[in-house]
Design a protein around this motif. Structure first.
Motif, PDB file in Angstrom:
ATOM      1  N   LYS A 181       6.532  -3.803  -1.991  1.00 43.19           N
ATOM      2  CA  LYS A 181       6.193  -2.468  -2.474  1.00 43.19           C
ATOM      3  C   LYS A 181       6.676  -2.242  -3.908  1.00 43.19           C
ATOM      4  N   LYS A 182       6.318  -3.186  -4.776  1.00 41.32           N
ATOM      5  CA  LYS A 182       6.720  -3.128  -6.174  1.00 41.32           C
ATOM      6  C   LYS A 182       5.488  -2.967  -7.071  1.00 41.32           C
ATOM      7  N   SER A 183       5.751  -2.472  -8.306  1.00 47.30           N
ATOM      8  CA  SER A 183       4.714  -2.308  -9.335  1.00 47.30           C
ATOM      9  C   SER A 183       3.540  -1.505  -8.794  1.00 47.30           C
ATOM     10  N   GLU A 184       2.337  -2.055  -8.874  1.00 41.71           N
ATOM     11  CA  GLU A 184       1.151  -1.297  -8.467  1.00 41.71           C
ATOM     12  C   GLU A 184       1.118  -1.004  -6.972  1.00 41.71           C
ATOM     13  N   PHE A 185       2.004  -1.650  -6.205  1.00 39.47           N
ATOM     14  CA  PHE A 185       2.052  -1.425  -4.754  1.00 39.47           C
ATOM     15  C   PHE A 185       3.198  -0.494  -4.354  1.00 39.47           C
ATOM     16  N   SER A 186       3.869   0.091  -5.328  1.00 40.85           N
ATOM     17  CA  SER A 186       4.995   0.972  -5.035  1.00 40.85           C
ATOM     18  C   SER A 186       4.532   2.209  -4.275  1.00 40.85           C
ATOM     19  N   ARG A 187       5.326   2.621  -3.303  1.00 44.89           N
ATOM     20  CA  ARG A 187       5.016   3.827  -2.533  1.00 44.89           C
ATOM     21  C   ARG A 187       5.435   5.100  -3.286  1.00 44.89           C
ATOM     22  N   LEU A 188       6.088   4.941  -4.441  1.00 49.88           N
ATOM     23  CA  LEU A 188       6.542   6.101  -5.214  1.00 49.88           C
ATOM     24  C   LEU A 188       5.462   6.543  -6.195  1.00 49.88           C
ATOM     25  N   SER A 216      -8.080 -10.637   7.953  1.00 50.64           N
ATOM     26  CA  SER A 216      -8.953  -9.676   8.626  1.00 50.64           C
ATOM     27  C   SER A 216      -9.703  -8.828   7.611  1.00 50.64           C
ATOM     28  N   ASP A 217     -10.850  -8.309   8.021  1.00 43.17           N
ATOM     29  CA  ASP A 217     -11.608  -7.376   7.196  1.00 43.17           C
ATOM     30  C   ASP A 217     -11.428  -5.936   7.655  1.00 43.17           C
ATOM     31  N   CYS A 218     -10.476  -5.706   8.519  1.00 38.81           N
ATOM     32  CA  CYS A 218     -10.233  -4.365   9.042  1.00 38.81           C
ATOM     33  C   CYS A 218      -9.521  -3.522   7.976  1.00 38.81           C
ATOM     34  N   GLU A 219     -10.161  -2.480   7.481  1.00 39.85           N
ATOM     35  CA  GLU A 219      -9.577  -1.659   6.418  1.00 39.85           C
ATOM     36  C   GLU A 219      -8.263  -1.027   6.838  1.00 39.85           C
ATOM     37  N   LEU A 220      -8.137  -0.650   8.114  1.00 42.32           N
ATOM     38  CA  LEU A 220      -6.907  -0.024   8.576  1.00 42.32           C
ATOM     39  C   LEU A 220      -5.719  -0.956   8.373  1.00 42.32           C
ATOM     40  N   LEU A 221      -5.964  -2.288   8.466  1.00 42.78           N
ATOM     41  CA  LEU A 221      -4.891  -3.256   8.258  1.00 42.78           C
ATOM     42  C   LEU A 221      -4.481  -3.326   6.797  1.00 42.78           C
ATOM     43  N   TYR A 222      -5.444  -3.587   5.910  1.00 38.24           N
ATOM     44  CA  TYR A 222      -5.034  -3.879   4.539  1.00 38.24           C
ATOM     45  C   TYR A 222      -4.829  -2.626   3.685  1.00 38.24           C
ATOM     46  N   LEU A 223      -5.252  -1.489   4.138  1.00 41.60           N
ATOM     47  CA  LEU A 223      -4.985  -0.270   3.385  1.00 41.60           C
ATOM     48  C   LEU A 223      -3.689   0.418   3.801  1.00 41.60           C
ATOM     49  N   TYR A 224      -3.274   0.215   5.043  1.00 37.57           N
ATOM     50  CA  TYR A 224      -2.184   1.038   5.559  1.00 37.57           C
ATOM     51  C   TYR A 224      -1.005   0.234   6.117  1.00 37.57           C
ATOM     52  N   ARG A 225      -1.135  -1.086   6.259  1.00 37.08           N
ATOM     53  CA  ARG A 225      -0.070  -1.844   6.898  1.00 37.08           C
ATOM     54  C   ARG A 225       0.513  -2.879   5.941  1.00 37.08           C
ATOM     55  N   ASP A 226       1.695  -3.395   6.293  1.00 41.71           N
ATOM     56  CA  ASP A 226       2.326  -4.423   5.476  1.00 41.71           C
ATOM     57  C   ASP A 226       1.430  -5.654   5.398  1.00 41.71           C
ATOM     58  N   PHE A 261       1.015   8.180  -6.102  1.00 41.76           N
ATOM     59  CA  PHE A 261      -0.028   8.756  -5.257  1.00 41.76           C
ATOM     60  C   PHE A 261      -0.584   7.673  -4.325  1.00 41.76           C
ATOM     61  N   PRO A 262      -0.738   7.983  -3.019  1.00 42.55           N
ATOM     62  CA  PRO A 262      -1.104   6.938  -2.047  1.00 42.55           C
ATOM     63  C   PRO A 262      -2.352   6.133  -2.403  1.00 42.55           C
ATOM     64  N   TYR A 263      -3.342   6.770  -3.015  1.00 37.36           N
ATOM     65  CA  TYR A 263      -4.574   6.048  -3.316  1.00 37.36           C
ATOM     66  C   TYR A 263      -4.320   4.875  -4.259  1.00 37.36           C
ATOM     67  N   VAL A 264      -3.343   4.997  -5.145  1.00 39.30           N
ATOM     68  CA  VAL A 264      -3.096   3.966  -6.153  1.00 39.30           C
ATOM     69  C   VAL A 264      -2.678   2.663  -5.477  1.00 39.30           C
ATOM     70  N   TYR A 265      -1.684   2.743  -4.591  1.00 43.43           N
ATOM     71  CA  TYR A 265      -1.249   1.490  -3.957  1.00 43.43           C
ATOM     72  C   TYR A 265      -2.250   1.017  -2.905  1.00 43.43           C
ATOM     73  N   MET A 266      -2.989   1.934  -2.293  1.00 46.61           N
ATOM     74  CA  MET A 266      -4.037   1.508  -1.363  1.00 46.61           C
ATOM     75  C   MET A 266      -5.152   0.774  -2.104  1.00 46.61           C
ATOM     76  N   ASN A 267      -5.505   1.287  -3.275  1.00 47.64           N
ATOM     77  CA  ASN A 267      -6.544   0.652  -4.061  1.00 47.64           C
ATOM     78  C   ASN A 267      -6.096  -0.733  -4.548  1.00 47.64           C
ATOM     79  N   ALA A 268      -4.827  -0.863  -4.913  1.00 49.29           N
ATOM     80  CA  ALA A 268      -4.297  -2.170  -5.306  1.00 49.29           C
ATOM     81  C   ALA A 268      -4.357  -3.148  -4.139  1.00 49.29           C
TER      82      ALA A 268
END
Length: 633
Positions: free
Chosen positions: A547-554, A588-598, A556-563
């Protein structure tokens, strides 16, 4: 990346014959009318070596060099290849793979022993004096040089450091790469007889008990007593090694295997008699008595393998050796039984730390391994090593072991290991997202010579593969190597990406980001850019996991989700379909996995049925966040 070569090792280098040239003055360019000379009765391997020399010299010189036999008298500059009448030294009694290279004003003489010596000598000459390099199967450097000069006064004698060398990533399976870089194991490459063949395992490479010899599917139903007793019950995935019938069955099956596959002309052929990959060793009274006497379950293992070897050798298979593991529960050497001369023990380093060198006295895991290595060396004259250079849990992430690889190979050699298998990312065809191919090249060269100029080999690879971007990637590797471990933190082969690279500061991370941007901005070819982008995936993976740089949770959520979405799509585009060893580790191609999970949960292993219902909701939320972000950005 600091070289760890002590004064003692420098003395070793001086004492052994390592291929370094002696240059003389007055060198002239190789004449256009040069010839390659082979014996009138040249072996198929010597003739093949001559043909490979011609292939590369033609490319370098831009001419066509003729191959003639040694009955021909010439006034031309000669490249004598193999056991010709120009070769003064008889190498027939040298170790397989040994070679000599000499030169004077009349030409070059390359001669070798066994199946591989002359071939090894030809590729060594092409590398040292012609500037050729085989960095990857698809990255071969052959410089055009019509004014090629060869020093007068070369005098090289080389003997291989290891009789068996093996690794397993994509390039190492390529015959040309393997020949050029000295890999001779027969598990991951197929070399023809004219290429010198391989040091081969007959039948199966490992975990042969119950799967290849005395198969559980054949015998367990009617004869459970052939198999291990565990807590009062027989289990089908290990053998009872003191059972007389089991010894008879395995002996018969080994003889049947040799009848079909034995090659009497091979230097060495190996039969693997190895435990299954679990801890279900037999606890019956007979096995327990042998193991208790020896202080290790290796007591029954070595006793069993010794007996099979003794029986089979009575049939005259003199070039066959019998291999077994010192692995997990058999890693500790037995205190009473000793191995036969024809028994190989493959000591496995699976529990070790790969951020500290194996001889680091402050690393407990490695201290234990070194003790076992020395004990096995005291009772076995043919120790092989099964070493590990990969993160099997999260393979697409960085595995920063570059600082220990050279010293570890030196340790194996200095402790009399005769064979070395460096197990890397053997599934790399679908997971080439890190530096696996770089390790393959470096380890191949280290197995040829553990005391080479390691930094020079790294620089050569970086320049050859990444072009002008290589110097920045080299700086990145320096940084991650410095952060691989601490005094109390270690690097293991099943390590979470969140526990890889210790104490990386914000400045360190920003510096690494800057280096990758410089590499991508460098003047490079399309192929080099592809290599840069592929290797950068491992850095992006690490940042996502931590969760560093463009993937930081600090932010707006869309930014790290888009990364995360971009990273996922880049993995797919570059053909990275497997994230780790094991079943269902495909991306996997499941969006719920790669947008919201580690990131380590982006694989099909973590796909649950109810996500088909939740996934549209997740995508809708992501799109909504995107609209808000774009509205205010």
């Amino acid at each position: 990346m600091k070289k760890v070569i002590s004064i003692v090792l420098a003395l070793i280098i001086a004492a052994v014959s390592i291929p370094f040239a002696v240059f003389a003055e007055g060198d002239d360019s190789v004449p256009d009318d040069s010839v390659i000379v082979v014996s009138q009765n040249a072996s198929q391997t010597d003739r093949y070596a001559a043909e490979r020399l011609k292939y590369y010299l033609d490319k370098i010189l831009g001419t066509e060099i003729e191959i003639v036999t040694d009955e021909t008298e010439t006034d031309a500059y000669e490249f004598s290849v193999g056991a010709t009448n120009r070769a003064e030294k008889n190498l027939s009694y040298s170790a397989d793979g040994s070679y000599t290279i000499t030169s004077d004003q009349n030409g070059v003489v390359i001669n070798g022993s066994g199946n591989k010596g002359t071939i090894n000598g030809v590729y060594a000459f092409l590398e040292k004096y012609c500037g050729c390099h085989w960095y990857e199967a698809e990255v071969i450097i052959v410089p055009e040089n019509k004014n090629l000069t060869v020093p007068d006064g070369i005098d090289i004698s080389y003997k291989p450091f290891f009789e068996y060398t093996e690794t397993d990533t994509a390039s190492s399976r390529d015959p040309e790469f393997s020949l050029a870089n000295g890999l001779n194991g027969g598990v991951y490459r197929s070399l023809t007889a004219e290429q010198g063949s391989t040091v081969g395992y007959l039948g199966a490479f490992c975990h042969t008990f119950t799967t290849f010899f005395c198969k559980s599917e054949t015998y367990f139903a009617d004869h459970p007593e052939y198999f291990a007793l565990r807590n009062g019950f027989r289990v089908p995935d290990q053998l009872c090694l003191t059972n007389a019938d089991v010894k008879d069955i395995v002996t018969t099956e080994v003889l049947e295997l040799l009848e079909k596959e034995h090659n009497p002309d091979a230097d060495i052929q190996i039969v693997s008699l190895t435990q299954h990959d679990n801890f279900n060793f037999c606890q019956c009274n007979n096995c327990k008595a042998v193991d208790d006497e020896n202080g290790s379950q290796s007591g029954t293992m070595i006793s069993f393998v010794n007996e099979i070897a003794r029986r089979v050798k009575e049939y005259g298979y003199d070039n066959v050796v019998f291999d077994t593991f010192a692995y997990q529960y058999t890693r500790k050497a037995p205190s009473v039984v000793r191995t036969r001369e024809d028994v190989v023990v493959r000591l496995c380093s699976i529990e070790c730390c790969f951020g500290h060198t194996l001889d680091d006295p402050d690393c407990p895991e490695n201290v234990d391994f070194m003790a076992d290595l020395k004990e096995w060396g005291g009772i076995c004259n043919r120790v092989y090593i099964w070493d590990y250079v990969n993160n099997y849990r999260e393979t697409a992430c960085i595995f920063p072991n570059f600082g220990v690889m050279q010293r570890n190979v030196q340790i194996f050699y200095e402790n009399n290991a005769r064979g070395l298998y460096e197990e890397g990312n053997y599934y790399i065809a679908d997971c080439d997202a890190e530096f696996g191919e770089m390790r393959t090249y470096l380890l191949s060269k280290l197995m040829q010579n553990p005391y080479l100029d390691y930094e020079a080999e790294i620089k050569g690879y970086l320049d050859g593969v990444y072009g002008e971007g290589g110097k920045y990637i080299g700086e990145f590797i320096d940084i991650i190597t410095e952060h691989a471990v601490t005094e109390t933190d270690h690097l293991f082969i099943y390590q979470s990406s969140a526990a890889t690279l210790y104490r990386m500061t914000k400045d360190d991370i920003e510096k690494c980001d800057e280096l990758w941007e410089k590499a991508k901005s460098a003047d490079v070819t399309d192929a080099q850019m592809q290599q840069i982008l592929s290797s950068e995936l491992s850095w992006r993976y690490w940042k996502c996991a931590n969760k560093k740089s463009e993937f930081s949770r600090l932010q707006f959520p869309y930014v790290y989700m888009n990364a995360a979405e971009k990273l996922h799509d880049d993995f797919k585009e570059m053909g990275i379909r497997v994230f780790s060893e094991g079943a269902r580790s495909e991306l996997s191609d499941c969006e719920l996995l790669y947008l919201y999970r580690d990131i380590h949960k982006w694989t099909k292993l973590y796909e649950e049925w109810f996500w088909d219902i939740l996934n549209p909701v997740a995508v809708a939320l992501y799109n909504f966040l995107g609209k808000i972000y774009n509205l205010f950005s």
